[in-house]
Design a protein around this motif. Structure first.
Motif, PDB file in Angstrom:
ATOM      1  N   GLY A  75       3.009  -3.592  12.588  1.00 29.32           N
ATOM      2  CA  GLY A  75       4.364  -4.048  12.873  1.00 29.32           C
ATOM      3  C   GLY A  75       5.316  -4.017  11.703  1.00 29.32           C
ATOM      4  N   HIS A  76       4.919  -3.387  10.588  1.00 25.92           N
ATOM      5  CA  HIS A  76       5.802  -3.331   9.429  1.00 25.92           C
ATOM      6  C   HIS A  76       7.112  -2.625   9.780  1.00 25.92           C
ATOM      7  CE1 HIS A  76       1.541  -2.812   7.809  1.00 25.92           C
ATOM      8  NE2 HIS A  76       1.831  -4.090   7.684  1.00 25.92           N
ATOM      9  N   THR A  77       8.164  -2.976   9.090  1.00 24.14           N
ATOM     10  CA  THR A  77       9.493  -2.468   9.420  1.00 24.14           C
ATOM     11  C   THR A  77       9.528  -0.945   9.459  1.00 24.14           C
ATOM     12  OG1 THR A  77      10.522  -4.425   8.460  1.00 24.14           O
ATOM     13  CG2 THR A  77      11.914  -2.491   8.754  1.00 24.14           C
ATOM     14  N   LEU A 117       9.228 -10.021  -6.396  1.00 25.20           N
ATOM     15  CA  LEU A 117       8.537  -8.971  -5.658  1.00 25.20           C
ATOM     16  C   LEU A 117       8.425  -9.407  -4.208  1.00 25.20           C
ATOM     17  CD1 LEU A 117       6.771  -6.385  -5.441  1.00 25.20           C
ATOM     18  CD2 LEU A 117       4.799  -7.857  -5.929  1.00 25.20           C
ATOM     19  N   LYS A 118       8.806  -8.535  -3.293  1.00 24.93           N
ATOM     20  CA  LYS A 118       8.772  -8.832  -1.865  1.00 24.93           C
ATOM     21  C   LYS A 118       8.107  -7.668  -1.143  1.00 24.93           C
ATOM     22  CE  LYS A 118      11.945 -10.202   1.894  1.00 24.93           C
ATOM     23  NZ  LYS A 118      13.366 -10.489   2.226  1.00 24.93           N
ATOM     24  N   PHE A 119       7.155  -7.955  -0.260  1.00 24.29           N
ATOM     25  CA  PHE A 119       6.526  -6.878   0.514  1.00 24.29           C
ATOM     26  C   PHE A 119       6.034  -7.423   1.846  1.00 24.29           C
ATOM     27  CE2 PHE A 119       3.196  -8.739  -2.128  1.00 24.29           C
ATOM     28  CZ  PHE A 119       2.097  -8.857  -1.271  1.00 24.29           C
ATOM     29  N   GLU A 120       5.823  -6.502   2.781  1.00 28.18           N
ATOM     30  CA  GLU A 120       5.268  -6.852   4.075  1.00 28.18           C
ATOM     31  C   GLU A 120       3.779  -6.522   4.088  1.00 28.18           C
ATOM     32  OE1 GLU A 120       7.456  -5.010   7.235  1.00 28.18           O
ATOM     33  OE2 GLU A 120       9.354  -5.933   6.646  1.00 28.18           O
ATOM     34  N   GLN A 121       2.988  -7.389   4.719  1.00 27.22           N
ATOM     35  CA  GLN A 121       1.558  -7.156   4.780  1.00 27.22           C
ATOM     36  C   GLN A 121       1.017  -7.496   6.158  1.00 27.22           C
ATOM     37  OE1 GLN A 121      -0.907  -9.717   2.370  1.00 27.22           O
ATOM     38  NE2 GLN A 121      -0.263 -11.565   3.404  1.00 27.22           N
ATOM     39  N   ASN A 159       2.020 -10.244  12.121  1.00 26.54           N
ATOM     40  CA  ASN A 159       2.115  -8.785  12.088  1.00 26.54           C
ATOM     41  C   ASN A 159       3.573  -8.348  12.191  1.00 26.54           C
ATOM     42  OD1 ASN A 159       1.558  -6.039  12.253  1.00 26.54           O
ATOM     43  ND2 ASN A 159       1.118  -6.104  14.455  1.00 26.54           N
ATOM     44  N   PRO A 160       4.279  -8.234  11.030  1.00 23.74           N
ATOM     45  CA  PRO A 160       3.756  -8.409   9.672  1.00 23.74           C
ATOM     46  C   PRO A 160       4.057  -9.810   9.135  1.00 23.74           C
ATOM     47  CG  PRO A 160       5.911  -7.423   9.546  1.00 23.74           C
ATOM     48  CD  PRO A 160       5.645  -7.660  11.015  1.00 23.74           C
ATOM     49  N   GLN A 161       3.573 -10.050   7.936  1.00 29.46           N
ATOM     50  CA  GLN A 161       3.940 -11.247   7.165  1.00 29.46           C
ATOM     51  C   GLN A 161       4.658 -10.790   5.899  1.00 29.46           C
ATOM     52  OE1 GLN A 161       0.800 -13.308   4.979  1.00 29.46           O
ATOM     53  NE2 GLN A 161       1.648 -15.268   5.598  1.00 29.46           N
ATOM     54  N   THR A 162       5.716 -11.488   5.524  1.00 22.66           N
ATOM     55  CA  THR A 162       6.452 -11.166   4.301  1.00 22.66           C
ATOM     56  C   THR A 162       5.984 -12.060   3.171  1.00 22.66           C
ATOM     57  OG1 THR A 162       8.404 -10.433   5.528  1.00 22.66           O
ATOM     58  CG2 THR A 162       8.718 -11.017   3.217  1.00 22.66           C
ATOM     59  N   ILE A 163       5.629 -11.458   2.048  1.00 19.27           N
ATOM     60  CA  ILE A 163       5.187 -12.169   0.851  1.00 19.27           C
ATOM     61  C   ILE A 163       6.253 -12.027  -0.226  1.00 19.27           C
ATOM     62  CG2 ILE A 163       3.463 -12.243  -0.995  1.00 19.27           C
ATOM     63  CD1 ILE A 163       2.351 -13.209   1.610  1.00 19.27           C
ATOM     64  N   GLN A 164       6.525 -13.132  -0.936  1.00 19.87           N
ATOM     65  CA  GLN A 164       7.434 -13.101  -2.072  1.00 19.87           C
ATOM     66  C   GLN A 164       6.750 -13.719  -3.284  1.00 19.87           C
ATOM     67  OE1 GLN A 164      11.964 -13.518  -1.379  1.00 19.87           O
ATOM     68  NE2 GLN A 164      11.066 -15.023  -0.018  1.00 19.87           N
ATOM     69  N   ILE A 193      -0.210  -2.758   3.542  1.00 16.39           N
ATOM     70  CA  ILE A 193       0.990  -3.072   2.750  1.00 16.39           C
ATOM     71  C   ILE A 193       2.100  -2.105   3.120  1.00 16.39           C
ATOM     72  CG2 ILE A 193       1.970  -3.259   0.429  1.00 16.39           C
ATOM     73  CD1 ILE A 193      -0.158  -5.297   0.876  1.00 16.39           C
ATOM     74  N   ASP A 194       3.343  -2.608   3.157  1.00 19.40           N
ATOM     75  CA  ASP A 194       4.474  -1.723   3.410  1.00 19.40           C
ATOM     76  C   ASP A 194       5.753  -2.365   2.867  1.00 19.40           C
ATOM     77  OD1 ASP A 194       5.804   0.522   4.265  1.00 19.40           O
ATOM     78  OD2 ASP A 194       5.511   0.171   6.403  1.00 19.40           O
ATOM     79  N   ASP A 195       6.792  -1.541   2.720  1.00 22.50           N
ATOM     80  CA  ASP A 195       8.156  -1.998   2.408  1.00 22.50           C
ATOM     81  C   ASP A 195       8.190  -2.925   1.198  1.00 22.50           C
ATOM     82  OD1 ASP A 195       9.437  -0.634   4.666  1.00 22.50           O
ATOM     83  OD2 ASP A 195       8.243  -2.006   5.872  1.00 22.50           O
ATOM     84  N   VAL A 196       7.816  -2.348   0.058  1.00 19.85           N
ATOM     85  CA  VAL A 196       7.754  -3.085  -1.206  1.00 19.85           C
ATOM     86  C   VAL A 196       9.133  -3.064  -1.863  1.00 19.85           C
ATOM     87  CG1 VAL A 196       6.534  -3.304  -3.398  1.00 19.85           C
ATOM     88  CG2 VAL A 196       5.374  -2.286  -1.421  1.00 19.85           C
TER      89      VAL A 196
END
Length: 253
Positions: A75-77, A117-121, A159-164, A193-196
């Motif tokens: 489900g990443h962007t 740092l921000k990414f989707e996982q 799906n997904p989760q955003t981490i900062q 991992i996606d969209d870093v």
């Protein structure tokens, strides 16, 4: 509980005119969506602890490559144009992973002292460890920060989760930064991992980094029981870990 959380950054006192000010929140400094596999390098550590044997990082456009039905499709962007995946479950019970996946070009942050740092996982947890890795000298040496360490065994992210992560102290102001991810496990689950992105932090940005609960007695450690015999009823305590992602101190209740 009222708690004051200090920012990771030193502050300079000044007098500010009281007026409405408009600022752009979360300005993107750098971003990558895994659409160009040539920009990422996979490195395995056969002499590591554990030694890497099988189960490598890859960039895939297969939205159903994730080995858990409840987390498919990815489900990443921007999953459709590629995302990074390491599949420990698919490597089998005898395989061990000690694998790193890093952006192979320098990022100039010399004019950016404050960096998030921000990414989707997407991730299912078992006993593996997952890390963000970073270098400030063009990849000559690497440091690591564990993420997902508070997840319980056999639980999923959204799906997904955003981490900062606030990496201002680690990479802010550096001119030869590289970013990546590391996975260590054996017949665990997976990490996608996606969209870093590297972005500027907001003044006020508070997050819950973990939640802990359980009963404490003579054994010392807080144990998260889900069933307690009536003869051993004990108080259940709750607490949370609050993280300041902004650059100003926060007073949080």
């Amino acid at each position: 509980f009222p708690v004051t959380i200090a920012s990771k950054h030193s502050l300079v006192e000044s007098t500010v005119k009281k007026e409405v000010q408009s600022t752009t929140k979360g300005v993107i400094i750098w971003q990558n969506d895994f659409s160009n596999p040539a920009q990422w390098t996979a490195s395995n550590f056969p002499n590591g602890s554990p030694a890497h044997t099988a189960g490598d990082w890859e960039i895939t456009t297969d939205l159903n490559a994730i080995p858990r039905a409840e987390l498919r499709p990815a489900g990443h962007t921007t999953a459709a144009n590629g995302y990074a995946l390491i599949d420990s479950d698919g490597a089998g019970g005898q395989a061990t992973q000690n694998a790193q996946f890093v952006y192979n070009q320098n990022i100039d942050l010399s004019t950016e002292p404050l960096v998030l740092l921000k990414f989707e996982q997407s991730h299912r947890r078992y006993l593996e460890t997952t890390y963000v890795v970073y270098s400030t000298n063009g990849g000559a040496t690497w440091q690591e920060i564990e993420v997902n360490g508070t997840m319980n065994t056999n639980t999923n992210t959204t799906n997904p989760q955003t981490i900062q992560l606030n990496l201002s102290n680690e990479i802010g102001g550096q001119d030869s930064v590289r970013i990546g991810f590391k996975y260590v496990g054996q017949w665990d689950w997976f990490w996608a991992i996606d969209d870093v992105k590297l972005i500027t932090p907001d003044a006020h940005d508070v997050a819950i980094a973990g939640v802990y609960w359980g009963s404490t007695d003579a054994w010392g450690a807080r144990l998260p029981y889900y069933q307690i015999p009536t003869a051993q009823v004990a108080e259940i305590e709750f607490s949370g870990i609050i993280e300041n992602l902004g650059f100003l101190n926060q007073n949080v209740t």
